[in-house]
Design a protein around this motif. Sequence first.
Motif, PDB file in Angstrom:
ATOM      1  N   SER A 293      69.934  68.157   9.480  1.00  0.00           N
ATOM      2  CA  SER A 293      70.802  68.505  10.605  1.00  0.00           C
ATOM      3  C   SER A 293      69.953  68.844  11.830  1.00  0.00           C
ATOM      4  O   SER A 293      68.748  69.094  11.716  1.00  0.00           O
ATOM      5  N   PRO A 294      70.568  68.882  13.013  1.00  0.00           N
ATOM      6  CA  PRO A 294      69.796  69.296  14.194  1.00  0.00           C
ATOM      7  C   PRO A 294      69.141  70.665  14.026  1.00  0.00           C
ATOM      8  O   PRO A 294      67.986  70.855  14.409  1.00  0.00           O
TER       9      PRO A 294
ATOM     10  N   MET B 280      66.120  70.324  11.921  1.00  0.00           N
ATOM     11  CA  MET B 280      65.017  69.689  12.633  1.00  0.00           C
ATOM     12  C   MET B 280      64.277  70.701  13.514  1.00  0.00           C
ATOM     13  O   MET B 280      63.039  70.696  13.592  1.00  0.00           O
ATOM     14  N   VAL B 281      65.021  71.574  14.183  1.00  0.00           N
ATOM     15  CA  VAL B 281      64.387  72.580  15.036  1.00  0.00           C
ATOM     16  C   VAL B 281      63.551  73.538  14.188  1.00  0.00           C
ATOM     17  O   VAL B 281      62.417  73.886  14.539  1.00  0.00           O
TER      18      VAL B 281
ATOM     19  N   THR C  12      61.069  62.710  15.888  1.00  0.00           N
ATOM     20  CA  THR C  12      62.346  62.385  15.278  1.00  0.00           C
ATOM     21  C   THR C  12      62.454  60.864  15.210  1.00  0.00           C
ATOM     22  O   THR C  12      61.439  60.175  15.194  1.00  0.00           O
TER      23      THR C  12
ATOM     24  N   TYR D 205      71.526  61.421  14.970  1.00  0.00           N
ATOM     25  CA  TYR D 205      71.724  62.310  16.112  1.00  0.00           C
ATOM     26  C   TYR D 205      70.934  61.790  17.311  1.00  0.00           C
ATOM     27  O   TYR D 205      69.978  61.035  17.159  1.00  0.00           O
TER      28      TYR D 205
ATOM     29  N   PRO E 192      68.231  61.431  19.707  1.00  0.00           N
ATOM     30  CA  PRO E 192      66.837  61.899  19.605  1.00  0.00           C
ATOM     31  C   PRO E 192      66.428  62.784  20.769  1.00  0.00           C
ATOM     32  O   PRO E 192      65.642  63.732  20.585  1.00  0.00           O
TER      33      PRO E 192
ATOM     34  N   ILE F 240      67.749  66.294  20.184  1.00  0.00           N
ATOM     35  CA  ILE F 240      66.905  66.974  19.195  1.00  0.00           C
ATOM     36  C   ILE F 240      65.606  67.436  19.840  1.00  0.00           C
ATOM     37  O   ILE F 240      65.175  68.585  19.683  1.00  0.00           O
TER      38      ILE F 240
END
Length: 284
Positions: free
Chosen positions: A11-12, A15-16, A32, A49, A51, A54
């Motif tokens: 998920s976003p 990723m963070v 990403t 998502y 990019p 993100i």
Amino acid sequence: MKIGLVGSYGSPAQMVRLAREAEQHGWDGFFTWDGVSLDEPGMDSIPTYDPFAILAAVATATERLTLGALVFAPPRHRPWELAQSALTVDHLSGGRLVLPVGLGVTIDRAFTSVHGQPSAMRDRAELLDDVLAWLERSWTGEPFTFEGEHVSTGTFRFPQPPVRGRIPVWPVAVWDPDRPPLKSLNRALRWDGMVPQVRGVDPEQGEASPEQLATLVSWIAAHHDATRGPFDIVHQGRFSADRGKAREQATAVAEAGVTWWIESWWDPEVATPDFLLERARQTP
């Protein structure tokens, strides 16, 4: 040699978190990927998502990481929108964005499912060159018009240039030491680096050998105009879980002349968010 990590799936928010962990554990870059959701086997269960969204979130959560995607597909993007998104992330990150770019995968329904999108590889290649040229014009801060093979626009002006004057571009380029240089290699030489695709090696299944990479580096050294500045060779690899073997892998590729190792896992059954987080916590 710098070492980066691809946030393949998650998920976003995951990723963070992955990017923050990577920075805390000494990685040099976070990447990403640029895909779209398609209803086809193998892709219909993988969420995709934006990019740049993100990377914008990652930019505000990190201070040091180089940011990008493996790889952006500019032929799917309108140049003026791509320029705006890239400029936004570039400024949010303080100039840490790079643009690895390619044509999109050979069979990409993101092109064929939309009428008017170029599907032939030659057309996509021409469009990629148009979009990159358009981006470079936008970085001057001056008014410009544009007339390319596939892109034609009236006057645009982006009054704020990138933080460092330009954003590094790394085109995907095919390397085959047994054949004359391909157009993609000549394209890469016009920019700031390349993501090599060695003939006969599927980057999702295997990776180029240090010997193959060394021949590429030698060819680049003989043909790149050094007055244009440094040129990055960006290798997609997968480190062994054994630390000693991983060190040997890194050493061999660095000695071949590669400037970036990007840890890249693409099998969704392997590259789970938990797996990637564990990789990020293994200080490179």
